[in-house]
Design an enzyme around this catalytic site. Structure first.
Site, PDB file in Angstrom:
ATOM      1  N   LYS A  49      34.922  34.443  38.371  1.00  0.00           N
ATOM      2  CA  LYS A  49      35.279  35.774  37.870  1.00  0.00           C
ATOM      3  C   LYS A  49      35.377  36.823  38.988  1.00  0.00           C
ATOM      4  CE  LYS A  49      35.158  35.352  33.132  1.00  0.00           C
ATOM      5  NZ  LYS A  49      34.510  34.107  32.867  1.00  0.00           N
ATOM      6  N   SER A 299      33.486  25.939  36.982  1.00  0.00           N
ATOM      7  CA  SER A 299      33.813  27.368  36.969  1.00  0.00           C
ATOM      8  C   SER A 299      32.655  28.299  37.276  1.00  0.00           C
ATOM      9  CB  SER A 299      34.434  27.725  35.618  1.00  0.00           C
ATOM     10  OG  SER A 299      33.602  27.276  34.570  1.00  0.00           O
TER      11      SER A 299
END
Ligand SMILES: *Cc1c(COP(=O)(O)O)cnc(C)c1O
Length: 315
Positions: A49, A299
């Protein structure tokens, strides 16, 4: 769109960490393929992110930067926005539910974000956020449904293709679809014959269903341990991109997700949060049978000690 991913990669030079690619013979044997793990659990703030937040916030006008930015999230996006704001000298306000774990609130505040709490039983977070944005002139940085954010996320896959040539398949976890949209755009730009496959928890398979039916479906508050994928649906921008660029989807059980977190801990000695382990869960559970060269995006790695302890002690 591919040129936007390339431009984001240039912007992120020296800002995002170029995360390592790990391999494991045991994993290759179990999967029956050559597997390459892109370790975004080792990215700044512990998740990819950072990439989208930096790419979006760094492109705001001086005036927008002076007014500050706003995000609504209790997860990795909140921390990424707060941290990028600190790096770029931009004031950040993060709207969080008042029942968010205090560790998340403290982490966000630790990165310099001002946290505004709301009551999710009584208030709608988008209304709270919009009101604040209008009052103070803040620019909203969405977690996935924004082109600058999603092309930033795609730089993780771009780096993987640069480091590992000729992948046959790329596995990507899916929540709101920012990571997979950007990753699929990057993949088709570099190596169009590489298949991009989204992975979701079985109990949060809204993107899989939307992909199959070509109608945007939502699942509210799905009961999955993979909290990064609890978003109810793909977005207005990400849904058409998923239809255009993604090749297929797979789903995995909650047990398979936990097994993958344990596998990565014991065999690769890395901490990966449940959402981050979805691709490995698909390989280990047989949800996807593959051969050849398989890329997997791990991720994120933000998991608290009680959750990790519970997962490890179940195995
Ligand atoms: C946000 C997040 C996801 C899902 O990404 P989307 O862009 O919303 O699809 C997956 N894993 C982790 C660790 C995340 O933080």
């Amino acid at each position: 769109m591919f040129d936007k991913v390339q431009a984001a990669a240039e912007r992120l030079q020296g800002q995002a960490r170029r995360t390592p690619v790990m391999t494991s013979r045991t994993l290759n044997t179990r999967a029956g393929a050559e597997v390459f793990l892109k370790c975004e659990n080792l990215q700044r703030v512990g998740a990819f992110k950072f990439r989208g937040a930096y790419n979006a916030i760094s492109q705001l006008s001086d005036e927008q930067k002076a007014c500050g930015v706003l995000a609504f999230s209790s997860g990795n996006h909140a921390q990424a926005v707060a941290y990028v704001g600190q790096l770029l000298g931009v004031k950040t306000t993060i709207v969080m539910p008042d029942n968010a774990p205090s560790t998340k609130r403290l982490a966000t505040q630790g990165y310099g974000g001002s946290v505004i709490l709301y009551d999710p039983q009584k208030e709608d977070r988008e209304v709270v956020a919009r009101t604040l944005a209008e009052e103070h002139g803040y620019t909203l940085i969405p977690p996935y449904d924004n082109v600058n954010v999603l092309v930033g996320q795609g730089t993780a896959a771009l780096e993987l293709h640069e480091d590992v040539a000729n992948l046959d398949v790329l596995l990507v976890p899916v929540g709101g679809g920012g990571l997979i949209s950007g990753s699929a755009i990057a993949t088709k730009g570099v190596n169009p014959s590489c298949k991009v496959i989204g992975v979701e928890p079985e109990v949060a398979n809204d993107a899989y269903l939307s992909f199959k039916t070509k109608e945007l479906l939502a699942i509210k508050n799905p009961p999955t341990i993979a909290d990064g994928t609890r978003t109810p649906s793909l977005g207005k921008i990400t849904f058409p991109l998923v239809l255009e660029y993604v090749d297929d989807f797979r789903t995995v059980s909650e047990d398979a997700i936990k097994e993958a977190v344990r596998f990565l801990f014991y065999h690769l000695k890395i901490v990966v949060e449940p959402s981050g382990a979805l691709g490995v869960a698909a390989l280990l559970s047989g949800a996807l049978s593959v051969s050849g060269r398989v890329g997997v995006i791990l991720s994120g790695g933000n998991i608290d000690a009680p959750t990790m302890t519970a997962i490890l002690s179940e195995g």
